[in-house]
Design a protein around this motif. Structure first.
Motif, PDB file in Angstrom:
ATOM      1  N   UNK A  38       0.894  -0.705   0.246  1.00 36.13           N
ATOM      2  CA  UNK A  38      -0.104   0.193   0.021  1.00 36.13           C
ATOM      3  C   UNK A  38       1.128   1.163  -0.151  1.00 36.13           C
ATOM      4  N   UNK A  39       1.212   2.148  -1.008  1.00 32.72           N
ATOM      5  CA  UNK A  39       1.796   3.170  -0.504  1.00 32.72           C
ATOM      6  C   UNK A  39       0.237   4.393  -0.570  1.00 32.72           C
ATOM      7  N   UNK A  40       1.041   4.730  -0.013  1.00 30.39           N
ATOM      8  CA  UNK A  40       0.564   6.732   0.830  1.00 30.39           C
ATOM      9  C   UNK A  40       1.007   7.695   0.800  1.00 30.39           C
ATOM     10  N   UNK A  56       2.547  14.295  -5.056  1.00 27.30           N
ATOM     11  CA  UNK A  56       3.325  13.598  -5.864  1.00 27.30           C
ATOM     12  C   UNK A  56       2.873  13.662  -7.187  1.00 27.30           C
ATOM     13  N   UNK A  57       2.751  13.372  -8.304  1.00 26.71           N
ATOM     14  CA  UNK A  57       2.045  13.267  -9.647  1.00 26.71           C
ATOM     15  C   UNK A  57       1.131  12.144  -9.949  1.00 26.71           C
ATOM     16  N   UNK A  61       1.892   7.883  -9.716  1.00 23.90           N
ATOM     17  CA  UNK A  61       0.865   7.889  -7.961  1.00 23.90           C
ATOM     18  C   UNK A  61       0.160   6.162  -9.141  1.00 23.90           C
ATOM     19  N   UNK A  62      -0.220   6.591 -10.211  1.00 21.98           N
ATOM     20  CA  UNK A  62      -0.550   5.577 -11.409  1.00 21.98           C
ATOM     21  C   UNK A  62       0.129   4.419 -10.914  1.00 21.98           C
ATOM     22  N   UNK A  63       1.676   4.457 -11.291  1.00 15.58           N
ATOM     23  CA  UNK A  63       2.365   3.195 -11.036  1.00 15.58           C
ATOM     24  C   UNK A  63       2.780   2.612 -10.100  1.00 15.58           C
ATOM     25  N   UNK A  64       1.853   3.137  -8.585  1.00 19.56           N
ATOM     26  CA  UNK A  64       2.421   2.295  -7.496  1.00 19.56           C
ATOM     27  C   UNK A  64       0.931   1.516  -7.480  1.00 19.56           C
ATOM     28  N   UNK A  65      -0.193   1.420  -8.177  1.00 23.84           N
ATOM     29  CA  UNK A  65      -1.201   1.560  -7.802  1.00 23.84           C
ATOM     30  C   UNK A  65      -2.548   1.410  -8.518  1.00 23.84           C
ATOM     31  N   UNK A 244       5.160   5.261   3.039  1.00 28.86           N
ATOM     32  CA  UNK A 244       4.665   6.692   2.672  1.00 28.86           C
ATOM     33  C   UNK A 244       4.986   7.252   2.148  1.00 28.86           C
ATOM     34  N   UNK A 245       4.787   8.565   1.510  1.00 24.23           N
ATOM     35  CA  UNK A 245       5.697   9.228   0.546  1.00 24.23           C
ATOM     36  C   UNK A 245       5.401  11.161   1.803  1.00 24.23           C
TER      37      UNK A 245
END
Ligand SMILES: [Zn+2]
Length: 284
Positions: A38-40, A56-57, A61-65, A244-245
């Motif tokens: 899970x990327x937050x 984050x663009x 973001x869509x590359x993380x999920x 978390x970013x």
């Protein structure tokens, strides 16, 4: 023969050079995200305090999920990520596709790979969102884990809200949410995208269930305040990892992130921001 080969080689070289001219440099291929991570983006207490600048663009973001939810830079409405596409339920209620150069100040996504399914047969007709959440808790368990959820549903009623885009200086979310708009839709089909944060994640993400909705016709969406189910199914993905970013902007370090904002968050999430204690009266 030798000449024609040389000409061919030269031609190919020119062709390649010609093709390259004016093109953006291709980014190196990014590694595939871990299937259960899970990327937050950001922590919820920063958003609560008015940290609305994008971190984050959407392209990244869509590359993380491919499934998730959040908001857009400037607190510009509600973000829904479904099947690898990003949608914005704007403050005026319109639903639009989000271009990859937009940014998000707060979002949670996962590469959705269901670990299980909760049949909704017994849930249909249940009164309210709280009953759905309680039933899911009983079926899923795993209380100390982050869980991502996808519910493809027919709804007798759904009430969604969105918030208007903000300008600097940003006000805290509890104040902004008092200007939220809500819409109630009847007999609508679509997908509920949800996250369930463990209770220990208070201040970091949203503890408990957080649902956004997007209709099948992509015309209706937003942060879900309440609903009544007709039919459907819920699939869920228990995250093994959590990343978390943090915002890079210096303002992040000036925020008092340790302040307990659970009561304000609950009012914002449940749509009862208007019930917050009244702000101090303006100076006369
Ligand atoms: Zn929301």
């Amino acid at each position: 023969m030798r000449i024609s080969i040389a000409r061919l080689a030269l031609g190919l070289l020119l062709l390649v050079a010609g093709c390259d001219r004016g093109r953006p440099v291709a980014a190196p291929p990014s590694p595939a995200p871990h299937p259960d991570r899970l990327t937050q983006v950001n922590v919820i207490n920063a958003l609560m305090l008015g940290g609305y600048d994008g971190v984050m663009s959407l392209g990244e973001l869509l590359r993380h999920g491919d499934l998730g939810l959040g908001t857009l830079d400037g607190l510009d409405g509600e973000l829904i990520v479904l099947d690898g596409r990003a949608y914005q339920a704007r403050g005026d209620g319109a639903v639009v596709a989000v271009p990859p150069n937009r940014t998000t100040p707060f979002a949670t996504v996962i590469p959705f790979r269901p670990d299980g399914e909760v049949p909704l047969a017994g849930l249909a007709g249940l009164a309210g969102l709280a009953a759905l959440d309680a039933r899911l808790d009983a079926a899923i368990g795993r209380a100390n884990h982050f869980v991502a959820l996808r519910a493809d549903v027919a709804l007798a009623v759904v009430t969604v809200r969105s918030v208007p885009r903000q300008d600097r200086p940003y006000r805290p979310l509890a104040q902004v949410a008092q200007a939220q708009r809500t819409w109630t839709h009847r007999d609508v089909r679509g997908t509920l995208v949800g996250t369930r944060g463990p209770s220990w994640s208070a201040g970091l993400n949203v503890p408990g269930y957080h649902w956004h909705f997007l209709s099948d016709d992509r015309r209706v969406g937003g942060h879900v305040l309440d609903l009544r189910l007709t039919a459907g199914r819920v699939r869920y993905d228990v995250a093994e990892r959590w990343e978390v970013r943090f915002p890079g902007a210096p303002g992040f370090d000036a925020l008092d992130l340790a302040r307990d904002q659970r009561a304000d968050l609950h009012r914002v999430e449940s749509g009862r921001a208007g019930e917050a204690p009244p702000a101090a009266p303006p100076p006369r």
